[in-house]
Motif scaffolding. Structure first.
Motif, PDB file in Angstrom:
ATOM      1  N   LEU A  30       0.859  -1.217   0.032  1.00  0.00           N
ATOM      2  CA  LEU A  30       0.027   0.027  -0.149  1.00  0.00           C
ATOM      3  C   LEU A  30       0.736   1.261   0.092  1.00  0.00           C
ATOM      4  O   LEU A  30       0.581   2.161  -0.750  1.00  0.00           O
ATOM      5  N   LEU A  31       1.920   1.451   0.803  1.00  0.00           N
ATOM      6  CA  LEU A  31       2.766   2.350   0.925  1.00  0.00           C
ATOM      7  C   LEU A  31       3.704   2.524  -0.398  1.00  0.00           C
ATOM      8  O   LEU A  31       3.545   3.807  -0.832  1.00  0.00           O
ATOM      9  N   ALA A  32       3.944   1.557  -1.058  1.00  0.00           N
ATOM     10  CA  ALA A  32       4.378   1.793  -2.402  1.00  0.00           C
ATOM     11  C   ALA A  32       3.580   2.240  -3.320  1.00  0.00           C
ATOM     12  O   ALA A  32       3.919   3.091  -4.394  1.00  0.00           O
ATOM     13  N   ARG A  33       2.340   1.808  -3.446  1.00  0.00           N
ATOM     14  CA  ARG A  33       1.309   2.421  -4.282  1.00  0.00           C
ATOM     15  C   ARG A  33       1.224   3.807  -4.036  1.00  0.00           C
ATOM     16  O   ARG A  33       1.157   4.845  -5.139  1.00  0.00           O
ATOM     17  N   VAL A  34       1.032   4.183  -2.623  1.00  0.00           N
ATOM     18  CA  VAL A  34       0.612   5.775  -2.541  1.00  0.00           C
ATOM     19  C   VAL A  34       1.937   6.506  -2.962  1.00  0.00           C
ATOM     20  O   VAL A  34       1.848   7.331  -3.563  1.00  0.00           O
ATOM     21  N   LYS A  35       3.072   6.277  -2.712  1.00  0.00           N
ATOM     22  CA  LYS A  35       4.532   7.086  -3.243  1.00  0.00           C
ATOM     23  C   LYS A  35       4.551   6.824  -4.640  1.00  0.00           C
ATOM     24  O   LYS A  35       4.937   8.017  -5.312  1.00  0.00           O
ATOM     25  N   ALA A  36       3.917   6.049  -5.502  1.00  0.00           N
ATOM     26  CA  ALA A  36       3.824   5.741  -6.910  1.00  0.00           C
ATOM     27  C   ALA A  36       2.855   6.776  -7.297  1.00  0.00           C
ATOM     28  O   ALA A  36       3.375   7.592  -8.331  1.00  0.00           O
ATOM     29  N   VAL A  37       1.697   7.042  -6.648  1.00  0.00           N
ATOM     30  CA  VAL A  37       0.868   7.907  -7.163  1.00  0.00           C
ATOM     31  C   VAL A  37       1.213   9.207  -6.831  1.00  0.00           C
ATOM     32  O   VAL A  37       0.859  10.227  -7.471  1.00  0.00           O
ATOM     33  N   LEU A  38       1.932   9.476  -5.676  1.00  0.00           N
ATOM     34  CA  LEU A  38       2.390  10.863  -5.402  1.00  0.00           C
ATOM     35  C   LEU A  38       3.528  11.351  -6.436  1.00  0.00           C
ATOM     36  O   LEU A  38       3.240  12.541  -7.003  1.00  0.00           O
ATOM     37  N   ARG A  39       4.191  10.297  -6.658  1.00  0.00           N
ATOM     38  CA  ARG A  39       5.141  10.866  -7.907  1.00  0.00           C
ATOM     39  C   ARG A  39       4.608  11.339  -9.195  1.00  0.00           C
ATOM     40  O   ARG A  39       4.757  12.163  -9.763  1.00  0.00           O
ATOM     41  N   ARG A  40       3.586  10.498  -9.552  1.00  0.00           N
ATOM     42  CA  ARG A  40       2.600  10.853 -10.567  1.00  0.00           C
ATOM     43  C   ARG A  40       1.972  12.068 -10.747  1.00  0.00           C
ATOM     44  O   ARG A  40       2.017  12.949 -11.563  1.00  0.00           O
ATOM     45  N   SER A  41       1.297  12.324  -9.302  1.00  0.00           N
ATOM     46  CA  SER A  41       0.633  13.507  -9.051  1.00  0.00           C
ATOM     47  C   SER A  41       1.244  15.065  -8.654  1.00  0.00           C
ATOM     48  O   SER A  41       0.788  15.768  -9.021  1.00  0.00           O
ATOM     49  N   GLY A  42       2.549  14.697  -8.549  1.00  0.00           N
ATOM     50  CA  GLY A  42       3.429  15.794  -8.158  1.00  0.00           C
ATOM     51  C   GLY A  42       3.220  16.361  -6.620  1.00  0.00           C
ATOM     52  O   GLY A  42       3.644  17.093  -6.009  1.00  0.00           O
ATOM     53  N   GLY A  43       2.345  15.258  -5.803  1.00  0.00           N
ATOM     54  CA  GLY A  43       2.030  15.815  -4.484  1.00  0.00           C
ATOM     55  C   GLY A  43       3.257  15.310  -3.374  1.00  0.00           C
ATOM     56  O   GLY A  43       4.033  14.286  -3.533  1.00  0.00           O
ATOM     57  N   GLY A  44       3.724  16.535  -2.867  1.00  0.00           N
ATOM     58  CA  GLY A  44       4.918  16.482  -2.020  1.00  0.00           C
ATOM     59  C   GLY A  44       6.427  16.465  -2.910  1.00  0.00           C
ATOM     60  O   GLY A  44       7.369  16.436  -2.297  1.00  0.00           O
TER      61      GLY A  44
END
Length: 258
Positions: A115-129
């Motif tokens: 779950l953490l890996a998926r969250v980080k991957a989506v954050l990289r795509r969306s630019g969050g943080g």
């Protein structure tokens, strides 16, 4: 302490134990987390502060399910990352979730590290943080005002150095010649171009595109098909720009110019 704020994650889960478990785990990983249990609380939380990523359970109490909430959220923001939490890994739920605007899905039960890996991957795509790298303009395309790109032929999509002719199911190469696609190659490429700039999970791509003439049962077959497609569409297959690998997730189609 000053600097960039931690990414905000909103967990939408009606089961109190699961909600608390996910909230505590992600908070321990340095993320700013809030959690709610139904659609009304979800809408109120989004109205107050738009999160960077939403973990959205499909089955929720009340009149709206997670799919309806995903469509509502996507209508308010194109940048927020949406990860659907689906029961029993149902393929129908996965497809409907992506069609509703979700960026990814994860079937229950799931490992917290996944779950953490998926969250980080989506954050990289969306630019969050974090900043999202800009895609350089293609050759001969000015960054400011200048000549417009020529219109694409009907039923064609630009993919790297080639054009995908959707109706005829072939690739048109830069020299005007045509490269045939197998049914499974076309199904995979067509699925990718229909979800631009969204990481798509390998397992879902395999399940959704292996029902034609060439069923491929091996887990790595999706990677082999991606490799064959890159040889046909990329200017430099060893450094792909159109069909990119998203670590821990799968693959993503990036149109020319981003």
């Amino acid at each position: 302490m000053t600097g960039t704020a931690m990414p905000a994650v909103l967990v939408v889960e009606d089961d109190p134990f699961q909600r608390q478990t996910v909230e505590q785990y992600l908070a321990m990983q340095g993320l700013r987390v809030a959690a709610v249990g139904d659609g009304a609380a979800f809408r109120a939380a989004v109205e107050a502060t738009m999160p960077d990523v939403v973990l959205l359970d499909v089955g929720l109490p009340g009149g709206e399910d997670g799919f309806a909430l995903a469509r509502w959220l996507r209508g308010r923001s194109a940048r927020v990352g949406i990860i659907m939490l689906t029961a029993a890994g149902d393929l129908v739920d996965r497809v409907v979730g992506l069609e509703s605007g979700a960026d990814d899905y994860i079937p229950k039960p799931f490992e917290p590290r996944e779950l953490l890996a998926r969250v980080k991957a989506v954050l990289r795509r969306s630019g969050g943080g974090a900043a999202v790298p800009a895609v350089a303009p293609g050759p001969g395309v000015a960054e400011t005002a200048g000549p417009q790109r020529p219109a694409l032929p009907p039923d064609c999509v630009a993919v790297g150095a080639a054009l995908l002719h959707v109706t005829r199911r072939v690739l048109i190469l830069p020299d005007g010649s045509e490269a045939p696609l197998t049914p499974s190659e076309f199904a995979l490429l067509h699925l990718l171009v229909r979800h631009p700039n969204r990481p798509l999970q390998r397992d879902w791509l395999l399940e959704a595109t292996s029902e034609g003439e060439e069923p491929e049962a091996f887990d790595r077959s999706i990677d082999l098909r991606i490799m064959r497609l890159r040889r046909k569409v990329e200017r430099n297959p060893s450094r792909p720009e159109a069909i990119r690998t998203v670590r821990g997730v799968g693959y993503m189609f990036v149109p020319p110019g981003g």
